[in-house]
Design a protein around this motif. Structure first.
Motif, PDB file in Angstrom:
ATOM      1  N   ALA A 300      56.816  50.652  34.283  1.00  0.00           N
ATOM      2  CA  ALA A 300      55.645  50.667  35.157  1.00  0.00           C
ATOM      3  C   ALA A 300      56.055  50.766  36.625  1.00  0.00           C
ATOM      4  O   ALA A 300      55.423  51.471  37.420  1.00  0.00           O
ATOM      5  N   HIS A 301      57.113  50.071  37.014  1.00  0.00           N
ATOM      6  CA  HIS A 301      57.595  50.138  38.390  1.00  0.00           C
ATOM      7  C   HIS A 301      58.116  51.529  38.731  1.00  0.00           C
ATOM      8  O   HIS A 301      57.977  51.991  39.865  1.00  0.00           O
ATOM      9  N   ARG A 302      58.722  52.187  37.765  1.00  0.00           N
ATOM     10  CA  ARG A 302      59.192  53.552  38.024  1.00  0.00           C
ATOM     11  C   ARG A 302      58.016  54.478  38.323  1.00  0.00           C
ATOM     12  O   ARG A 302      58.096  55.331  39.219  1.00  0.00           O
ATOM     13  N   LEU A 303      56.939  54.304  37.583  1.00  0.00           N
ATOM     14  CA  LEU A 303      55.743  55.109  37.846  1.00  0.00           C
ATOM     15  C   LEU A 303      55.169  54.766  39.223  1.00  0.00           C
ATOM     16  O   LEU A 303      54.792  55.665  39.990  1.00  0.00           O
ATOM     17  N   LEU A 304      55.110  53.484  39.561  1.00  0.00           N
ATOM     18  CA  LEU A 304      54.595  53.070  40.864  1.00  0.00           C
ATOM     19  C   LEU A 304      55.354  53.738  41.995  1.00  0.00           C
ATOM     20  O   LEU A 304      54.754  54.249  42.954  1.00  0.00           O
ATOM     21  N   GLU A 305      56.668  53.767  41.887  1.00  0.00           N
ATOM     22  CA  GLU A 305      57.505  54.305  42.955  1.00  0.00           C
ATOM     23  C   GLU A 305      57.565  55.828  42.969  1.00  0.00           C
ATOM     24  O   GLU A 305      58.040  56.427  43.931  1.00  0.00           O
ATOM     25  N   SER A 306      57.062  56.459  41.915  1.00  0.00           N
ATOM     26  CA  SER A 306      57.029  57.923  41.875  1.00  0.00           C
ATOM     27  C   SER A 306      55.881  58.495  42.696  1.00  0.00           C
ATOM     28  O   SER A 306      55.889  59.686  43.036  1.00  0.00           O
ATOM     29  N   ASN A 307      54.869  57.658  42.975  1.00  0.00           N
ATOM     30  CA  ASN A 307      53.656  58.086  43.674  1.00  0.00           C
ATOM     31  C   ASN A 307      52.856  59.118  42.890  1.00  0.00           C
ATOM     32  O   ASN A 307      51.997  59.804  43.462  1.00  0.00           O
ATOM     33  N   GLU A 308      53.105  59.208  41.598  1.00  0.00           N
ATOM     34  CA  GLU A 308      52.379  60.162  40.771  1.00  0.00           C
ATOM     35  C   GLU A 308      51.111  59.564  40.162  1.00  0.00           C
ATOM     36  O   GLU A 308      50.306  60.279  39.578  1.00  0.00           O
ATOM     37  N   HIS A 309      50.923  58.271  40.302  1.00  0.00           N
ATOM     38  CA  HIS A 309      49.764  57.618  39.701  1.00  0.00           C
ATOM     39  C   HIS A 309      48.531  57.783  40.578  1.00  0.00           C
ATOM     40  O   HIS A 309      48.624  58.092  41.768  1.00  0.00           O
ATOM     41  N   PHE A 310      47.366  57.545  39.979  1.00  0.00           N
ATOM     42  CA  PHE A 310      46.096  57.578  40.698  1.00  0.00           C
ATOM     43  C   PHE A 310      45.358  56.288  40.390  1.00  0.00           C
ATOM     44  O   PHE A 310      44.940  56.055  39.265  1.00  0.00           O
ATOM     45  N   GLY A 311      45.210  55.430  41.374  1.00  0.00           N
ATOM     46  CA  GLY A 311      44.609  54.129  41.145  1.00  0.00           C
ATOM     47  C   GLY A 311      45.663  53.108  40.761  1.00  0.00           C
ATOM     48  O   GLY A 311      46.834  53.202  41.148  1.00  0.00           O
ATOM     49  N   LYS A 312      45.259  52.118  39.985  1.00  0.00           N
ATOM     50  CA  LYS A 312      46.105  50.975  39.682  1.00  0.00           C
ATOM     51  C   LYS A 312      46.897  51.161  38.390  1.00  0.00           C
ATOM     52  O   LYS A 312      46.472  51.848  37.458  1.00  0.00           O
ATOM     53  N   ILE A 313      48.050  50.517  38.355  1.00  0.00           N
ATOM     54  CA  ILE A 313      48.865  50.399  37.148  1.00  0.00           C
ATOM     55  C   ILE A 313      48.794  48.942  36.709  1.00  0.00           C
ATOM     56  O   ILE A 313      48.950  48.031  37.529  1.00  0.00           O
ATOM     57  N   LEU A 314      48.549  48.723  35.421  1.00  0.00           N
ATOM     58  CA  LEU A 314      48.409  47.370  34.904  1.00  0.00           C
ATOM     59  C   LEU A 314      49.485  47.062  33.878  1.00  0.00           C
ATOM     60  O   LEU A 314      49.941  47.950  33.139  1.00  0.00           O
ATOM     61  N   LEU A 315      49.863  45.778  33.823  1.00  0.00           N
ATOM     62  CA  LEU A 315      50.711  45.249  32.756  1.00  0.00           C
ATOM     63  C   LEU A 315      49.854  44.340  31.892  1.00  0.00           C
ATOM     64  O   LEU A 315      49.158  43.464  32.413  1.00  0.00           O
ATOM     65  N   THR A 316      49.888  44.535  30.576  1.00  0.00           N
ATOM     66  CA  THR A 316      49.039  43.761  29.685  1.00  0.00           C
ATOM     67  C   THR A 316      49.877  42.905  28.742  1.00  0.00           C
ATOM     68  O   THR A 316      50.993  43.270  28.366  1.00  0.00           O
ATOM     69  N   THR A 317      49.323  41.779  28.349  1.00  0.00           N
ATOM     70  CA  THR A 317      50.024  40.860  27.454  1.00  0.00           C
ATOM     71  C   THR A 317      49.521  40.933  26.028  1.00  0.00           C
ATOM     72  O   THR A 317      50.187  40.430  25.113  1.00  0.00           O
ATOM     73  N   GLY A 318      48.343  41.499  25.829  1.00  0.00           N
ATOM     74  CA  GLY A 318      47.718  41.459  24.517  1.00  0.00           C
ATOM     75  C   GLY A 318      46.925  40.204  24.294  1.00  0.00           C
ATOM     76  O   GLY A 318      46.283  40.036  23.253  1.00  0.00           O
ATOM     77  N   ALA A 319      46.931  39.291  25.269  1.00  0.00           N
ATOM     78  CA  ALA A 319      46.158  38.053  25.163  1.00  0.00           C
ATOM     79  C   ALA A 319      44.705  38.319  25.498  1.00  0.00           C
ATOM     80  O   ALA A 319      44.335  39.395  25.945  1.00  0.00           O
ATOM     81  N   ALA A 320      43.883  37.318  25.310  1.00  0.00           N
ATOM     82  CA  ALA A 320      42.443  37.367  25.629  1.00  0.00           C
ATOM     83  C   ALA A 320      41.706  38.372  24.770  1.00  0.00           C
ATOM     84  O   ALA A 320      40.582  38.757  25.072  1.00  0.00           O
ATOM     85  N   GLY A 321      42.330  38.821  23.691  1.00  0.00           N
ATOM     86  CA  GLY A 321      41.630  39.643  22.718  1.00  0.00           C
ATOM     87  C   GLY A 321      41.323  41.055  23.197  1.00  0.00           C
ATOM     88  O   GLY A 321      40.424  41.685  22.687  1.00  0.00           O
ATOM     89  N   ALA A 322      42.064  41.551  24.201  1.00  0.00           N
ATOM     90  CA  ALA A 322      41.790  42.893  24.693  1.00  0.00           C
ATOM     91  C   ALA A 322      43.060  43.537  25.190  1.00  0.00           C
ATOM     92  O   ALA A 322      43.940  42.874  25.694  1.00  0.00           O
ATOM     93  N   THR A 323      43.135  44.855  25.037  1.00  0.00           N
ATOM     94  CA  THR A 323      44.287  45.591  25.551  1.00  0.00           C
ATOM     95  C   THR A 323      43.880  46.761  26.424  1.00  0.00           C
ATOM     96  O   THR A 323      44.705  47.538  26.847  1.00  0.00           O
ATOM     97  N   GLY A 324      42.627  46.906  26.702  1.00  0.00           N
ATOM     98  CA  GLY A 324      42.211  48.015  27.559  1.00  0.00           C
ATOM     99  C   GLY A 324      40.718  48.042  27.693  1.00  0.00           C
ATOM    100  O   GLY A 324      40.031  47.092  27.392  1.00  0.00           O
ATOM    101  N   GLY A 325      40.211  49.166  28.147  1.00  0.00           N
ATOM    102  CA  GLY A 325      38.765  49.276  28.303  1.00  0.00           C
ATOM    103  C   GLY A 325      38.390  50.669  28.745  1.00  0.00           C
ATOM    104  O   GLY A 325      39.224  51.506  28.975  1.00  0.00           O
TER     105      GLY A 325
END
Length: 325
Positions: A300-325
């Motif tokens: 994820a940090h490699r993507l952040l530093e590439s400047n190729e992303h649009f918006g936010k990058i998230l790290l997920t744990t799988g907790a709280a019963g959700a992995t995305g949306g």
């Protein structure tokens, strides 16, 4: 619990998923079972050894999280165990559990998943405190947002439009169409065009610092306000004070992470009162580029530093019963 630790200053490879002691909430704090953590440039600087966390904060990176409240410290009112929340924190978000001052906690807004809510606290607090609180953006004014495709940028574009401003963003050409969809009135490809030749702005939100200083002042209208929140273009720049005086302009520099908890709590109150309704009405949404498992923080940090992303990058744990949306 497990958390992402920094084995030594360096590149993304120094981020390791490590077993560490569980945190416990002190008086005035809540314990959050983390569903997701948002990435920020400050996390990369901390990894490199350039931006240590504030005193008392955990040594693990991560300044914003979402999840469910696991426990309440003494004296905490208005929150309940099991409630879905997101929070602005001084550090420690890349973990399965984290404590947050109760004053820096927000409910997960309607129309937002518990995971994607991690994309909001840092950007909302940063943009609100600078564009609204400090620069006093008014309806009908022009807001220039540098780094329009970043997490800060995508949020600032949306907030500016929601407040009735004309919004101009600088970004690579590949990000132009998505910024227009978010509400930008114009997008300038900074690789081929000098924004200062064609923009007159009332408020400029700048992540570049030194390399943009002279051009930012040139692009300000009389009575304009320049707020510098980042140094991606260096720490030093040349300022024509005569031009600044002629334009009766304000130049301000701010940071968020090092502020006292009381200051952060005041900002979060403003965000909840003035920004959260805009999110719940659908005028602003979290813009998430990608989601990685927490253990894949290095990727994820490699993507952040590439400047190729649009918006936010998230790290997920799988907790709280959700992995995305």
């Amino acid at each position: 619990m497990y958390a992402i630790t920094i084995t030594q200053p360096g590149g993304p490879e120094v981020l390791q998923w490590t077993e560490v002691p569980d945190p416990a909430p002190a008086a005035g704090e809540v314990l959050i079972e983390v569903a997701a953590a948002g990435l920020n440039r400050a996390d990369a600087l901390q990894r490199q050894g350039h931006y240590p966390p504030p005193a008392g904060a955990p040594p693990y990176p991560g300044m914003e999280v979402s999840g469910r409240i696991r426990a309440l410290g003494d004296g905490v009112h208005g929150w309940r165990v099991g409630q879905e929340v997101c929070a602005l924190i001084g550090g420690g978000g890349y973990a399965e559990l984290v404590v947050a001052p109760a004053g820096q906690v927000l409910p997960v807004a309607a129309k937002t998943t518990v995971v994607d809510a991690a994309a909001l606290p840092e950007v909302a607090a940063t943009v609100f405190s600078n564009v609204v609180d400090l620069a006093r953006l008014k309806p009908g004014e022009t807001l220039l947002v540098h780094g329009g495709g970043s997490g800060i940028g995508t949020f600032a574009v949306q907030l500016g439009k929601a407040l009735g401003a004309t919004v101009v963003a600088t970004a690579r050409a590949a990000k132009r169409d998505r910024l227009l969809e978010l509400g930008a009135d114009r997008v300038i490809d900074y690789t081929v065009e000098d924004f200062s030749d064609s923009v007159e702005a009332d408020v400029i939100l700048d992540i570049m610092g030194g390399s943009y200083l002279a051009r930012n002042v040139s692009a300000l209208k009389v009575g304009g306000r320049l707020v510098v929140i980042g140094l991606q273009g260096g720490r030093r720049g040349e300022l024509d004070v005569g031009a600044l005086l002629t334009k009766r302009a304000l130049v301000a520099g701010t940071t968020l992470r090092a502020r006292a908890d009381e200051e952060k709590a005041a900002i979060i109150r403003g965000v909840r009162e003035e920004v959260w309704p805009l999110i719940e009405e659908g005028m602003i949404r979290p813009v998430v580029d990608s989601r990685f498992a927490m253990q894949d923080a290095a990727e994820a940090h490699r993507l952040l530093e590439s400047n190729e992303h649009f918006g936010k990058i998230l790290l997920t744990t799988g907790a709280a019963g959700a992995t995305g949306g």
